[in-house]
Design a protein around this motif. Structure first.
Motif, PDB file in Angstrom:
ATOM      1  N   ALA A  74     -12.504 -37.019 -13.964  1.00 49.33           N
ATOM      2  CA  ALA A  74     -13.374 -37.551 -14.895  1.00 49.33           C
ATOM      3  C   ALA A  74     -12.840 -38.277 -16.041  1.00 49.33           C
ATOM      4  CB  ALA A  74     -14.306 -36.618 -15.025  1.00 49.33           C
ATOM      5  N   ALA A  75     -11.870 -37.661 -16.388  1.00 48.88           N
ATOM      6  CA  ALA A  75     -10.934 -38.637 -17.636  1.00 48.88           C
ATOM      7  C   ALA A  75     -10.740 -39.783 -17.211  1.00 48.88           C
ATOM      8  CB  ALA A  75      -9.885 -37.732 -17.974  1.00 48.88           C
ATOM      9  N   GLU A  76     -10.420 -40.034 -15.806  1.00 52.29           N
ATOM     10  CA  GLU A  76     -10.082 -41.615 -15.444  1.00 52.29           C
ATOM     11  C   GLU A  76     -11.023 -42.450 -15.431  1.00 52.29           C
ATOM     12  OE1 GLU A  76      -7.195 -42.769 -13.285  1.00 52.29           O
ATOM     13  OE2 GLU A  76      -5.942 -40.855 -13.925  1.00 52.29           O
ATOM     14  N   LEU A  77     -12.332 -42.175 -15.751  1.00 51.39           N
ATOM     15  CA  LEU A  77     -13.579 -42.856 -15.617  1.00 51.39           C
ATOM     16  C   LEU A  77     -13.693 -43.505 -17.040  1.00 51.39           C
ATOM     17  CD1 LEU A  77     -15.657 -41.162 -13.147  1.00 51.39           C
ATOM     18  CD2 LEU A  77     -13.907 -43.311 -12.706  1.00 51.39           C
ATOM     19  N   VAL A  78     -13.044 -44.257 -17.710  1.00 51.71           N
ATOM     20  CA  VAL A  78     -13.216 -44.743 -18.831  1.00 51.71           C
ATOM     21  C   VAL A  78     -12.778 -46.472 -18.933  1.00 51.71           C
ATOM     22  CG1 VAL A  78     -12.805 -42.624 -20.071  1.00 51.71           C
ATOM     23  CG2 VAL A  78     -10.691 -44.385 -19.749  1.00 51.71           C
ATOM     24  N   GLY A  79     -13.104 -47.046 -20.088  1.00 53.98           N
ATOM     25  CA  GLY A  79     -12.900 -48.658 -20.093  1.00 53.98           C
ATOM     26  C   GLY A  79     -13.356 -49.366 -18.859  1.00 53.98           C
ATOM     27  N   HIS A  80     -12.484 -49.925 -18.173  1.00 54.35           N
ATOM     28  CA  HIS A  80     -13.081 -50.762 -17.211  1.00 54.35           C
ATOM     29  C   HIS A  80     -13.363 -50.036 -15.930  1.00 54.35           C
ATOM     30  CE1 HIS A  80      -8.805 -50.364 -16.163  1.00 54.35           C
ATOM     31  NE2 HIS A  80      -8.874 -50.640 -15.123  1.00 54.35           N
ATOM     32  N   ALA A  81     -12.924 -48.842 -15.700  1.00 50.93           N
ATOM     33  CA  ALA A  81     -13.356 -47.975 -14.677  1.00 50.93           C
ATOM     34  C   ALA A  81     -14.468 -47.155 -15.068  1.00 50.93           C
ATOM     35  CB  ALA A  81     -11.954 -47.135 -14.376  1.00 50.93           C
ATOM     36  N   ILE A  82     -15.262 -47.290 -16.036  1.00 52.23           N
ATOM     37  CA  ILE A  82     -16.206 -46.288 -16.412  1.00 52.23           C
ATOM     38  C   ILE A  82     -17.542 -46.350 -15.351  1.00 52.23           C
ATOM     39  CG2 ILE A  82     -17.848 -48.055 -17.658  1.00 52.23           C
ATOM     40  CD1 ILE A  82     -17.981 -45.592 -19.493  1.00 52.23           C
ATOM     41  N   ASP A  83     -17.582 -47.212 -14.363  1.00 58.07           N
ATOM     42  CA  ASP A  83     -18.628 -47.123 -13.219  1.00 58.07           C
ATOM     43  C   ASP A  83     -17.891 -46.904 -11.815  1.00 58.07           C
ATOM     44  OD1 ASP A  83     -20.499 -47.929 -14.909  1.00 58.07           O
ATOM     45  OD2 ASP A  83     -20.334 -50.079 -14.816  1.00 58.07           O
ATOM     46  N   GLY A  84     -16.502 -46.453 -11.959  1.00 56.05           N
ATOM     47  CA  GLY A  84     -15.811 -46.427 -10.794  1.00 56.05           C
ATOM     48  C   GLY A  84     -16.290 -45.288 -10.022  1.00 56.05           C
ATOM     49  N   ILE A  85     -16.065 -45.214  -8.620  1.00 56.85           N
ATOM     50  CA  ILE A  85     -16.286 -44.193  -7.883  1.00 56.85           C
ATOM     51  C   ILE A  85     -15.103 -43.577  -7.238  1.00 56.85           C
ATOM     52  CG2 ILE A  85     -17.475 -43.497  -5.465  1.00 56.85           C
ATOM     53  CD1 ILE A  85     -19.183 -44.647  -7.641  1.00 56.85           C
ATOM     54  N   GLN A  86     -14.750 -42.215  -7.729  1.00 56.72           N
ATOM     55  CA  GLN A  86     -13.314 -41.932  -7.448  1.00 56.72           C
ATOM     56  C   GLN A  86     -13.415 -41.507  -5.997  1.00 56.72           C
ATOM     57  OE1 GLN A  86     -12.771 -38.475 -10.204  1.00 56.72           O
ATOM     58  NE2 GLN A  86     -11.519 -40.118 -11.401  1.00 56.72           N
ATOM     59  N   MET A  87     -12.239 -41.675  -5.210  1.00 52.85           N
ATOM     60  CA  MET A  87     -12.342 -41.615  -3.665  1.00 52.85           C
ATOM     61  C   MET A  87     -10.898 -41.021  -3.318  1.00 52.85           C
ATOM     62  SD  MET A  87     -14.486 -44.879  -2.384  1.00 52.85           S
ATOM     63  CE  MET A  87     -14.911 -43.948  -0.670  1.00 52.85           C
ATOM     64  N   ARG A  88     -10.741 -40.477  -2.296  1.00 51.37           N
ATOM     65  CA  ARG A  88      -9.311 -40.141  -1.789  1.00 51.37           C
ATOM     66  C   ARG A  88      -9.138 -40.312  -0.222  1.00 51.37           C
ATOM     67  NH1 ARG A  88      -9.041 -33.409  -1.539  1.00 51.37           N
ATOM     68  NH2 ARG A  88     -10.614 -33.159   0.098  1.00 51.37           N
ATOM     69  N   LYS A  89      -7.991 -40.387   0.088  1.00 49.46           N
ATOM     70  CA  LYS A  89      -7.659 -40.595   1.708  1.00 49.46           C
ATOM     71  C   LYS A  89      -6.569 -39.797   1.778  1.00 49.46           C
ATOM     72  CE  LYS A  89      -6.734 -44.092   5.090  1.00 49.46           C
ATOM     73  NZ  LYS A  89      -6.675 -45.530   5.481  1.00 49.46           N
ATOM     74  N   ILE A  90      -6.580 -38.620   2.812  1.00 48.38           N
ATOM     75  CA  ILE A  90      -5.510 -37.842   3.182  1.00 48.38           C
ATOM     76  C   ILE A  90      -4.881 -38.539   4.425  1.00 48.38           C
ATOM     77  CG2 ILE A  90      -5.224 -35.733   4.037  1.00 48.38           C
ATOM     78  CD1 ILE A  90      -7.759 -34.577   2.666  1.00 48.38           C
ATOM     79  N   LEU A  91      -3.431 -38.686   4.120  1.00 45.58           N
ATOM     80  CA  LEU A  91      -2.743 -39.312   5.121  1.00 45.58           C
ATOM     81  C   LEU A  91      -2.124 -38.200   6.066  1.00 45.58           C
ATOM     82  CD1 LEU A  91      -0.443 -41.504   2.679  1.00 45.58           C
ATOM     83  CD2 LEU A  91      -2.601 -42.085   3.821  1.00 45.58           C
ATOM     84  N   MET A  92      -1.823 -38.890   7.484  1.00 42.83           N
ATOM     85  CA  MET A  92      -1.512 -37.695   8.378  1.00 42.83           C
ATOM     86  C   MET A  92      -0.085 -37.722   8.293  1.00 42.83           C
ATOM     87  SD  MET A  92      -4.568 -37.055  10.075  1.00 42.83           S
ATOM     88  CE  MET A  92      -3.573 -36.206  11.372  1.00 42.83           C
ATOM     89  N   PRO A  93       0.596 -36.388   8.416  1.00 50.58           N
ATOM     90  CA  PRO A  93       1.762 -36.310   8.261  1.00 50.58           C
ATOM     91  C   PRO A  93       2.597 -36.989   9.646  1.00 50.58           C
ATOM     92  CG  PRO A  93       1.022 -34.397   8.975  1.00 50.58           C
ATOM     93  CD  PRO A  93      -0.075 -35.139   8.782  1.00 50.58           C
TER      94      PRO A  93
END
Length: 51
Positions: free
Chosen positions: A32-51
């Motif tokens: 949540a600390a990443e959601l500041v400044g220009h990213a305040i409305d950002g939606i945090q997402m992830r993608k797990i890569l296949m090995p």
């Protein structure tokens, strides 16, 4: 993976979430600390890569 990277994270703009979901990203609150400044409305997402 060649570089040892198995998971990607992004703070997506709200209007880009559909693109990310269509390319196998999933909503995932990772810092949540990443959601500041220009990213305040950002939606945090992830993608797990296949090995």
């Amino acid at each position: 993976m060649q570089f040892g990277i198995h998971t990607l994270h992004v703070n997506a703009a709200p209007d880009a979430v559909g693109f990310y979901e269509a390319t196998d990203w999933h909503r995932f609150a990772w810092d949540a600390a990443e959601l500041v400044g220009h990213a305040i409305d950002g939606i945090q997402m992830r993608k797990i890569l296949m090995p």
